[in-house]
Design a protein around this motif. Structure first.
Motif, PDB file in Angstrom:
ATOM      1  N   ASP A 141       0.734  -0.980  -0.017  1.00  9.39           N
ATOM      2  CA  ASP A 141      -0.180   0.216   0.040  1.00  9.39           C
ATOM      3  C   ASP A 141       0.293   1.239   0.020  1.00  9.39           C
ATOM      4  OD1 ASP A 141      -2.180  -1.860   0.414  1.00  9.39           O
ATOM      5  OD2 ASP A 141      -2.202  -1.404   2.357  1.00  9.39           O
ATOM      6  N   PHE A 142       0.319   2.144  -1.061  1.00 10.22           N
ATOM      7  CA  PHE A 142       1.611   3.069  -0.838  1.00 10.22           C
ATOM      8  C   PHE A 142       0.414   4.562  -0.946  1.00 10.22           C
ATOM      9  CE2 PHE A 142       0.524   4.301  -5.472  1.00 10.22           C
ATOM     10  CZ  PHE A 142       0.371   3.009  -5.976  1.00 10.22           C
ATOM     11  N   CYS A 143       0.729   6.013  -0.575  1.00  8.18           N
ATOM     12  CA  CYS A 143       0.412   7.431  -0.761  1.00  8.18           C
ATOM     13  C   CYS A 143       1.014   8.339  -1.841  1.00  8.18           C
ATOM     14  CB  CYS A 143      -0.359   7.654   0.292  1.00  8.18           C
ATOM     15  SG  CYS A 143       1.718   7.502   1.551  1.00  8.18           S
ATOM     16  N   ALA A 144       0.738   9.236  -1.813  1.00  2.47           N
ATOM     17  CA  ALA A 144       1.074  10.105  -2.482  1.00  2.47           C
ATOM     18  C   ALA A 144       0.739  11.380  -2.000  1.00  2.47           C
ATOM     19  CB  ALA A 144       0.890  10.511  -4.156  1.00  2.47           C
ATOM     20  N   ILE A 145       2.176  12.271  -2.207  1.00  2.00           N
ATOM     21  CA  ILE A 145       1.744  13.104  -0.986  1.00  2.00           C
ATOM     22  C   ILE A 145       2.497  15.106  -1.851  1.00  2.00           C
ATOM     23  CG2 ILE A 145       1.484  14.638   1.250  1.00  2.00           C
ATOM     24  CD1 ILE A 145       1.643  12.367   2.679  1.00  2.00           C
ATOM     25  N   PHE A 169       2.668   2.831   5.184  1.00  2.42           N
ATOM     26  CA  PHE A 169       2.696   3.714   3.666  1.00  2.42           C
ATOM     27  C   PHE A 169       4.064   3.489   3.537  1.00  2.42           C
ATOM     28  CE2 PHE A 169      -1.942   3.785   4.861  1.00  2.42           C
ATOM     29  CZ  PHE A 169      -2.241   3.839   3.478  1.00  2.42           C
TER      30      PHE A 169
ATOM     31  N   PHE B  96       0.216  -3.017  -7.456  1.00  2.38           N
ATOM     32  CA  PHE B  96      -0.370  -4.560  -6.668  1.00  2.38           C
ATOM     33  C   PHE B  96      -0.427  -5.595  -7.761  1.00  2.38           C
ATOM     34  CE2 PHE B  96      -2.679  -1.136  -4.514  1.00  2.38           C
ATOM     35  CZ  PHE B  96      -1.774  -1.759  -3.386  1.00  2.38           C
ATOM     36  N   ASP B 141      -3.990  15.015  -1.679  1.00  5.97           N
ATOM     37  CA  ASP B 141      -2.961  13.463  -1.629  1.00  5.97           C
ATOM     38  C   ASP B 141      -3.683  12.984  -1.790  1.00  5.97           C
ATOM     39  OD1 ASP B 141      -1.029  15.618  -1.262  1.00  5.97           O
ATOM     40  OD2 ASP B 141      -1.521  16.047   1.107  1.00  5.97           O
ATOM     41  N   PHE B 142      -3.396  11.549  -1.943  1.00  5.12           N
ATOM     42  CA  PHE B 142      -4.352  10.216  -1.806  1.00  5.12           C
ATOM     43  C   PHE B 142      -3.033   8.941  -1.867  1.00  5.12           C
ATOM     44  CE2 PHE B 142      -2.041   8.780  -6.357  1.00  5.12           C
ATOM     45  CZ  PHE B 142      -1.531   9.812  -7.004  1.00  5.12           C
ATOM     46  N   CYS B 143      -4.154   8.266  -2.126  1.00  4.04           N
ATOM     47  CA  CYS B 143      -3.929   6.985  -1.575  1.00  4.04           C
ATOM     48  C   CYS B 143      -4.043   4.929  -2.010  1.00  4.04           C
ATOM     49  CB  CYS B 143      -3.769   6.099   0.457  1.00  4.04           C
ATOM     50  SG  CYS B 143      -4.585   6.196   0.942  1.00  4.04           S
ATOM     51  N   ALA B 144      -3.708   4.934  -2.360  1.00  4.85           N
ATOM     52  CA  ALA B 144      -3.664   3.465  -3.070  1.00  4.85           C
ATOM     53  C   ALA B 144      -3.689   1.805  -2.090  1.00  4.85           C
ATOM     54  CB  ALA B 144      -3.011   3.446  -4.052  1.00  4.85           C
TER      55      ALA B 144
END
Lengths: 273, 273
Positions: A141-145, A169, B96, B141-144
């Protein structure tokens, strides 16, 4: 009268927000290329427009990088006048780029603009290109900020970092540093170092897909000290607790995050509601 | 003896993990197409291989979707035997998908494999394609997060969801549901509903870029009730508190997340360390 004419012509114009990908032409999708070929007017930040070989009859509208909302309004007006407009972004237009600015301008602007055909054409965003060059750091799982505090308070940035650090994350940082924001990246990495091991892999990927590409694999401890060497073209990826290296002799090690999570004390310690 | 031969041949083989993008050929990058053209052996999940028109002399090695690590080991052995191997993933191979499995197999496998030329070729991942179709939901900002608990405990999934819900990220859910995992998506959406307004936009994007594409814009309250209608080909995006709709008459509304955060009570309430 001018208003009526504008509305009458709106049926023929269109606007597409298009992602150029990270730089190399071989990462530009055929769909994005078709949009560029069909456009009568190309709108964007100068250096992105410079990457496009304009055909005869095409008009380029270059603007400074920091006036996205003005640029978006300009593009919508051109489309309303009947132009076939391409608004260009590096990477993916939906990730810290022009797509959100276009919809902000659409929402705030002439209601007639809402009947314009608008399309968003995706592209390879920097974190995917950087990850591919490094191995598979986004395996979990990862995120972008966005580290920029031009559009949000720094306290929101740090609260979000705290949350995703505690929950383990992988973290991708866009817009890590600029002349006007020289200290934020170091503070973010110092914050990370309070949650994760000093040995956690950190990737500084600069201008991936361009001639001056540079990829550095650092430890988190090294990254804190190297923060000032990053720039606006750098995408920083901070590994999760499980992110690891595979050595391969003289060559740069691979970085990858295993797909499995067997335990995650900091994440599970938060419990379930 | 067989071992020696294998090592001797390793210099000529290679392995590239390649992303096909979400489905439509016009989203396949030229770089990815070149990898497919050059491959002697294509390895992947059957339905992905079916999307590729194999040329004469090319061998397809189809496998079931649930044995990624075996498939990765098979691909590495083929490369060590001197083959030019393309391991295909839908979307982006680093999200993934197969890239992490290849590096897991590399780390655990024959040390000689580490001298193989390995490349990861990025692609448009489902969350970017879905976002582009819907508007600009990833504007902040977002996450997966993968909702699958095959590879991590469900408690880790919910702890991560709690963290990013409290910190007001846009949330993209991969692998939301399957026959073996029928209830997780609804539980995740119910959890979201305890943090966010019932009116929060939620996107169910199914098979974007394929013939059977379907995009639904729901409220969070509607999404909870509709959870069972999603499937493994659905990418679910849960808006942040600021994510909003732009109505446009009879047509599907645009969904976008403004770039600016003026306040974020739940995020800032966590304070700074």
């Amino acid at each position: 009268m001018a208003k009526v004419e504008e509305k009458a012509k709106a049926g023929t114009g269109s606007l597409t927000v298009v992602g150029l990908g990270p730089g190399e032409a071989h990462w530009l999708t055929p769909a994005a290329q078709a949009v560029l070929d069909a456009a009568s007017d190309l709108v964007g930040y100068g250096p992105y427009l410079d990457r496009i070989a304009a055909r005869e009859g095409q008009t380029k509208h270059a603007s400074d990088n920091r006036v996205e909302i003005d640029r978006a309004g300009h593009a919508l007006r051109l489309a309303a006048e009947g132009k076939t407009v391409a608004v260009v972004s590096g990477g993916d237009p939906g990730v810290f780029a022009m797509a959100a600015a276009v919809f902000e301008a659409l929402e705030a602007g002439d209601p007639a603009w809402r009947s314009l055909p608008i399309t968003v054409e995706p592209g390879i965003t920097a974190m995917l290109a950087s990850a591919a060059k490094a191995g598979a750091p986004l395996g979990g799982d990862f995120c972008a900020i966005s580290l920029s505090d031009n559009l949000k308070p720094w306290e929101v940035v740090t609260a979000r970092l705290e949350a995703v650090l505690a929950a383990d994350f992988v973290i991708c940082l866009y817009n890590p540093i600029s002349k006007a924001r020289p200290w934020q990246l170091r503070e973010a990495l110092e914050l990370a170092a309070r949650h994760r091991s000093a040995q956690t892999p950190v990737i500084f990927a600069r201008a991936v897909g361009r001639a001056d590409e540079g990829l550095r694999i650092l430890t988190l401890a090294e990254a804190v000290e190297a923060a000032a060497s990053a720039d606006m073209a750098t995408l920083v990826t901070i590994g999760a607790s499980s992110t690891r290296l595979i050595a391969r002799g003289e060559e740069r090690p691979w970085v990858y995050t295993p797909r499995s999570v067997t335990k995650s004390p900091s994440a599970t310690s938060q419990g379930r509601t």
